[in-house]
Design a protein around this motif. Sequence first.
Motif, PDB file in Angstrom:
ATOM      1  N   LYS A  86       0.845  -1.192   0.000  1.00 49.63           N
ATOM      2  CA  LYS A  86       0.000   0.000   0.000  1.00 49.63           C
ATOM      3  C   LYS A  86       0.878   1.238   0.000  1.00 49.63           C
ATOM      4  O   LYS A  86       1.660   1.461   0.934  1.00 49.63           O
ATOM      5  CB  LYS A  86      -0.915  -0.002   1.243  1.00 49.63           C
ATOM      6  CG  LYS A  86      -1.836   1.195   1.326  1.00 49.63           C
ATOM      7  CD  LYS A  86      -2.863   1.195   0.209  1.00 49.63           C
ATOM      8  CE  LYS A  86      -3.829   2.367   0.324  1.00 49.63           C
ATOM      9  NZ  LYS A  86      -4.816   2.378  -0.769  1.00 49.63           N
ATOM     10  N   TRP A  87       0.751   2.044  -1.053  1.00 47.59           N
ATOM     11  CA  TRP A  87       1.534   3.281  -1.138  1.00 47.59           C
ATOM     12  C   TRP A  87       0.787   4.413  -0.451  1.00 47.59           C
ATOM     13  O   TRP A  87      -0.421   4.566  -0.608  1.00 47.59           O
ATOM     14  CB  TRP A  87       1.810   3.636  -2.599  1.00 47.59           C
ATOM     15  CG  TRP A  87       2.837   2.732  -3.202  1.00 47.59           C
ATOM     16  CD1 TRP A  87       2.609   1.623  -3.961  1.00 47.59           C
ATOM     17  CD2 TRP A  87       4.247   2.856  -3.074  1.00 47.59           C
ATOM     18  NE1 TRP A  87       3.801   1.033  -4.326  1.00 47.59           N
ATOM     19  CE2 TRP A  87       4.827   1.773  -3.788  1.00 47.59           C
ATOM     20  CE3 TRP A  87       5.096   3.762  -2.420  1.00 47.59           C
ATOM     21  CZ2 TRP A  87       6.211   1.592  -3.872  1.00 47.59           C
ATOM     22  CZ3 TRP A  87       6.468   3.577  -2.502  1.00 47.59           C
ATOM     23  CH2 TRP A  87       7.020   2.510  -3.218  1.00 47.59           C
ATOM     24  N   LEU A  88       1.530   5.198   0.314  1.00 47.88           N
ATOM     25  CA  LEU A  88       0.959   6.294   1.102  1.00 47.88           C
ATOM     26  C   LEU A  88       1.599   7.611   0.699  1.00 47.88           C
ATOM     27  O   LEU A  88       2.782   7.668   0.346  1.00 47.88           O
ATOM     28  CB  LEU A  88       1.197   6.052   2.600  1.00 47.88           C
ATOM     29  CG  LEU A  88       0.767   4.699   3.168  1.00 47.88           C
ATOM     30  CD1 LEU A  88       1.120   4.618   4.646  1.00 47.88           C
ATOM     31  CD2 LEU A  88      -0.723   4.471   2.960  1.00 47.88           C
ATOM     32  N   TRP A  89       0.811   8.673   0.759  1.00 45.97           N
ATOM     33  CA  TRP A  89       1.297  10.031   0.509  1.00 45.97           C
ATOM     34  C   TRP A  89       0.862  10.865   1.708  1.00 45.97           C
ATOM     35  O   TRP A  89      -0.216  11.421   1.745  1.00 45.97           O
ATOM     36  CB  TRP A  89       0.733  10.560  -0.796  1.00 45.97           C
ATOM     37  CG  TRP A  89       1.173  11.942  -1.183  1.00 45.97           C
ATOM     38  CD1 TRP A  89       0.405  13.068  -1.210  1.00 45.97           C
ATOM     39  CD2 TRP A  89       2.487  12.352  -1.604  1.00 45.97           C
ATOM     40  NE1 TRP A  89       1.147  14.156  -1.616  1.00 45.97           N
ATOM     41  CE2 TRP A  89       2.433  13.737  -1.866  1.00 45.97           C
ATOM     42  CE3 TRP A  89       3.696  11.683  -1.773  1.00 45.97           C
ATOM     43  CZ2 TRP A  89       3.544  14.467  -2.298  1.00 45.97           C
ATOM     44  CZ3 TRP A  89       4.818  12.411  -2.208  1.00 45.97           C
ATOM     45  CH2 TRP A  89       4.726  13.775  -2.469  1.00 45.97           C
ATOM     46  N   LEU A  90       1.742  10.894   2.727  1.00 51.22           N
ATOM     47  CA  LEU A  90       1.392  11.500   4.013  1.00 51.22           C
ATOM     48  C   LEU A  90       2.451  12.494   4.454  1.00 51.22           C
ATOM     49  O   LEU A  90       3.599  12.478   3.983  1.00 51.22           O
ATOM     50  CB  LEU A  90       1.259  10.403   5.089  1.00 51.22           C
ATOM     51  CG  LEU A  90       0.199   9.324   4.875  1.00 51.22           C
ATOM     52  CD1 LEU A  90       0.320   8.234   5.931  1.00 51.22           C
ATOM     53  CD2 LEU A  90      -1.202   9.928   4.879  1.00 51.22           C
ATOM     54  N   ARG A  91       2.090  13.355   5.377  1.00 51.17           N
ATOM     55  CA  ARG A  91       3.038  14.270   5.996  1.00 51.17           C
ATOM     56  C   ARG A  91       4.054  13.453   6.794  1.00 51.17           C
ATOM     57  O   ARG A  91       3.699  12.445   7.401  1.00 51.17           O
ATOM     58  CB  ARG A  91       2.303  15.253   6.910  1.00 51.17           C
ATOM     59  CG  ARG A  91       1.282  16.114   6.169  1.00 51.17           C
ATOM     60  CD  ARG A  91       0.311  16.775   7.128  1.00 51.17           C
ATOM     61  NE  ARG A  91      -0.668  17.619   6.437  1.00 51.17           N
ATOM     62  CZ  ARG A  91      -1.808  17.177   5.919  1.00 51.17           C
ATOM     63  NH1 ARG A  91      -2.122  15.889   5.998  1.00 51.17           N
ATOM     64  NH2 ARG A  91      -2.628  18.009   5.315  1.00 51.17           N
ATOM     65  N   SER A  92       5.313  13.907   6.800  1.00 54.06           N
ATOM     66  CA  SER A  92       6.351  13.078   7.407  1.00 54.06           C
ATOM     67  C   SER A  92       7.457  13.919   8.010  1.00 54.06           C
ATOM     68  O   SER A  92       7.569  15.120   7.752  1.00 54.06           O
ATOM     69  CB  SER A  92       6.965  12.154   6.349  1.00 54.06           C
ATOM     70  OG  SER A  92       7.799  12.914   5.475  1.00 54.06           O
ATOM     71  N   TYR A  93       8.273  13.259   8.837  1.00 52.20           N
ATOM     72  CA  TYR A  93       9.563  13.807   9.264  1.00 52.20           C
ATOM     73  C   TYR A  93      10.648  13.161   8.399  1.00 52.20           C
ATOM     74  O   TYR A  93      10.779  11.924   8.364  1.00 52.20           O
ATOM     75  CB  TYR A  93       9.852  13.469  10.725  1.00 52.20           C
ATOM     76  CG  TYR A  93       9.075  14.278  11.747  1.00 52.20           C
ATOM     77  CD1 TYR A  93       8.921  15.656  11.623  1.00 52.20           C
ATOM     78  CD2 TYR A  93       8.530  13.644  12.862  1.00 52.20           C
ATOM     79  CE1 TYR A  93       8.224  16.386  12.575  1.00 52.20           C
ATOM     80  CE2 TYR A  93       7.838  14.371  13.821  1.00 52.20           C
ATOM     81  CZ  TYR A  93       7.688  15.738  13.670  1.00 52.20           C
ATOM     82  OH  TYR A  93       6.999  16.460  14.613  1.00 52.20           O
ATOM     83  N   ASN A  94      11.403  13.983   7.687  1.00 53.29           N
ATOM     84  CA  ASN A  94      12.554  13.524   6.904  1.00 53.29           C
ATOM     85  C   ASN A  94      12.186  12.404   5.928  1.00 53.29           C
ATOM     86  O   ASN A  94      12.990  11.495   5.673  1.00 53.29           O
ATOM     87  CB  ASN A  94      13.690  13.070   7.824  1.00 53.29           C
ATOM     88  CG  ASN A  94      14.246  14.215   8.657  1.00 53.29           C
ATOM     89  OD1 ASN A  94      13.869  15.378   8.474  1.00 53.29           O
ATOM     90  ND2 ASN A  94      15.137  13.912   9.587  1.00 53.29           N
ATOM     91  N   GLY A  95      10.945  12.445   5.430  1.00 52.84           N
ATOM     92  CA  GLY A  95      10.536  11.514   4.395  1.00 52.84           C
ATOM     93  C   GLY A  95      10.254  10.103   4.865  1.00 52.84           C
ATOM     94  O   GLY A  95      10.078   9.196   4.040  1.00 52.84           O
ATOM     95  N   MET A  96      10.165   9.875   6.190  1.00 47.73           N
ATOM     96  CA  MET A  96       9.969   8.528   6.722  1.00 47.73           C
ATOM     97  C   MET A  96       8.621   8.409   7.426  1.00 47.73           C
ATOM     98  O   MET A  96       7.981   9.410   7.764  1.00 47.73           O
ATOM     99  CB  MET A  96      11.088   8.184   7.706  1.00 47.73           C
ATOM    100  CG  MET A  96      12.492   8.275   7.116  1.00 47.73           C
ATOM    101  SD  MET A  96      13.779   7.802   8.302  1.00 47.73           S
ATOM    102  CE  MET A  96      13.605   9.103   9.531  1.00 47.73           C
TER     103      MET A  96
END
Length: 562
Positions: free
Chosen positions: A108-118
């Motif tokens: 499942k691919w996610l497009w979410l807010r993140s810290y340092n892309g993780m």
Amino acid sequence: MNNLQECPLDRRGRRKLRLGFAGILALGSLIAGGHWMSFLEAAKAKAKSVASPMRVLTAAELKKTDLGQTPASDWAEPPVLKSENGKLETTLKVAYAKNFLDVGTERKWLWLRSYNGMLTGPTLRVKPGDTLKVHLVNDLPGPEQEMVMKEGECAQPTHGFNVTNLHTHGLHISPKEPGDNVLVKVGPGHDYPYKFEILPAGNPGPEKARQYPGTFWYHAHNHGSTAMQLASGMSGALIVEGDIDEVPEIKAARERLFLFQQLAYNDKGEVEEFKEIEDEWSTGQRHTIINGRVKPRFKMRPGEVERWRFIDSGIFEDLPVTIRPAQEGGAFKMYRIAIDGITPPKSEEVASVELGPGYRVDLLVKAPAQKGTYYLYKQPSLYSLSGKKKSPGVNNEQILAEIEVEGEDCVAGSTPSCATQIPVALPAPTDMLPDIPKPKMTREIKFKVVNADLQLFSINNTCYDHNKPIAEPTVGDVEEWTVSNLTEIAHPFHIHVNAFQIVDAQGNPQEWHDTIMVPPFGKVKFRTRFERFDGEFVLHCHILTHEDSGMMQLVRVKPKAP
């Protein structure tokens, strides 16, 4: 663990009082006359069964347990950043990032807010006396206008989800800029140079308060966007090293981090509406994950002891956790060595660990001699803390992780070396957290529902107002608080800066916490010292959708008169 909490039973309460959280061990049985067994009595009764082997998880149970038939993923932990020469400097970049969750063979691919892309933030490791500098960079799209609640108005957030800041959960630290000030707002395209001064463990000076070692965590904390950003994975472990880490039996053990997360996302792998956070958990068959992985698998040797750090960074689900075997003949043993980062005087054997949002528990875990497969298992929950009781997929049993016990026995002198022993005595920070005698000043905190249909909540009949403090103590004041829950769902109470000491029904000081579950129609009583730091900080429910919907209040600590 002896949390004595008043919890009167009424027609509704009798149906809802089977609770499973650290600090609320069990209500126990009803006794003659309709009275309830105290938490202390329940804890003593429960302690008798601590050493009992965990019941085998049968094939039939495994089949109907969430993720029971799903192949395990590889174990992984966030990158670790350690302080050197008294300081740690790092950058946390907040931005949308593409990540994936492997649920068995499905990705499942996610497009979410993140810290340092993780899907998690890095683990930060510091020592008392260190300076932690975090350059928070907000690269989320903007400009975006933050949603500001009007005075006296209760509402769910509708925008402003890309405004952020940073909170160090559990630290005894200054709430003033550039420290742990959650009133700071970092909008899209802006940055902020946080500087967290970790109190030294040496001479505490005129005040006894100082930073004790333990397991803490950091996360976004802007009112209105907290739930959205935590539901994207914007949290990470913050470890303060100290005396407990030098105990020989603990130092010898391999350390393992469990950052429990509850990510929310729709079919597109996104979440942009406040209502979607709970809706996706209620209907979308989401799962509690560990370190950004679904059902990770790891190995231990027979007889090996590991140190596990549990951090519940979830947004609203309770986690009653135990270890269950897939075969007869073996049982793990778990020994609790810290609660909310605070070390008790001795280790305590437990059969399960009960977590609520914001909780931390440290364990020493000893693998059985019996080789085979074991499961870190989320036991049945009575209800979701979100208020959607018995919603599909939320309260189910779940396999959180898979443990394979294999290889050569772990014994003294074996190669490679491994830990086998459990310490009895522990270096509790009693000099930093001495018992608090009964103070003269008392205060009432009441959790209420404003609108059940709209899921709006309040504290002391008002929703959060950043201009109106609920309390204005002075540095050095000591108070006794009673937190009452006037709703039919549990609420985890958390306050920043100062930990608090639970008191029992007779007024005797018990263990320390910074987050505590308040049961439905129940009460928790504690004492606290407002030590060392003046300034403004908050108290709130750590069900983050409740917090963003009004269940937070400001505390303003005034400086001591010269």
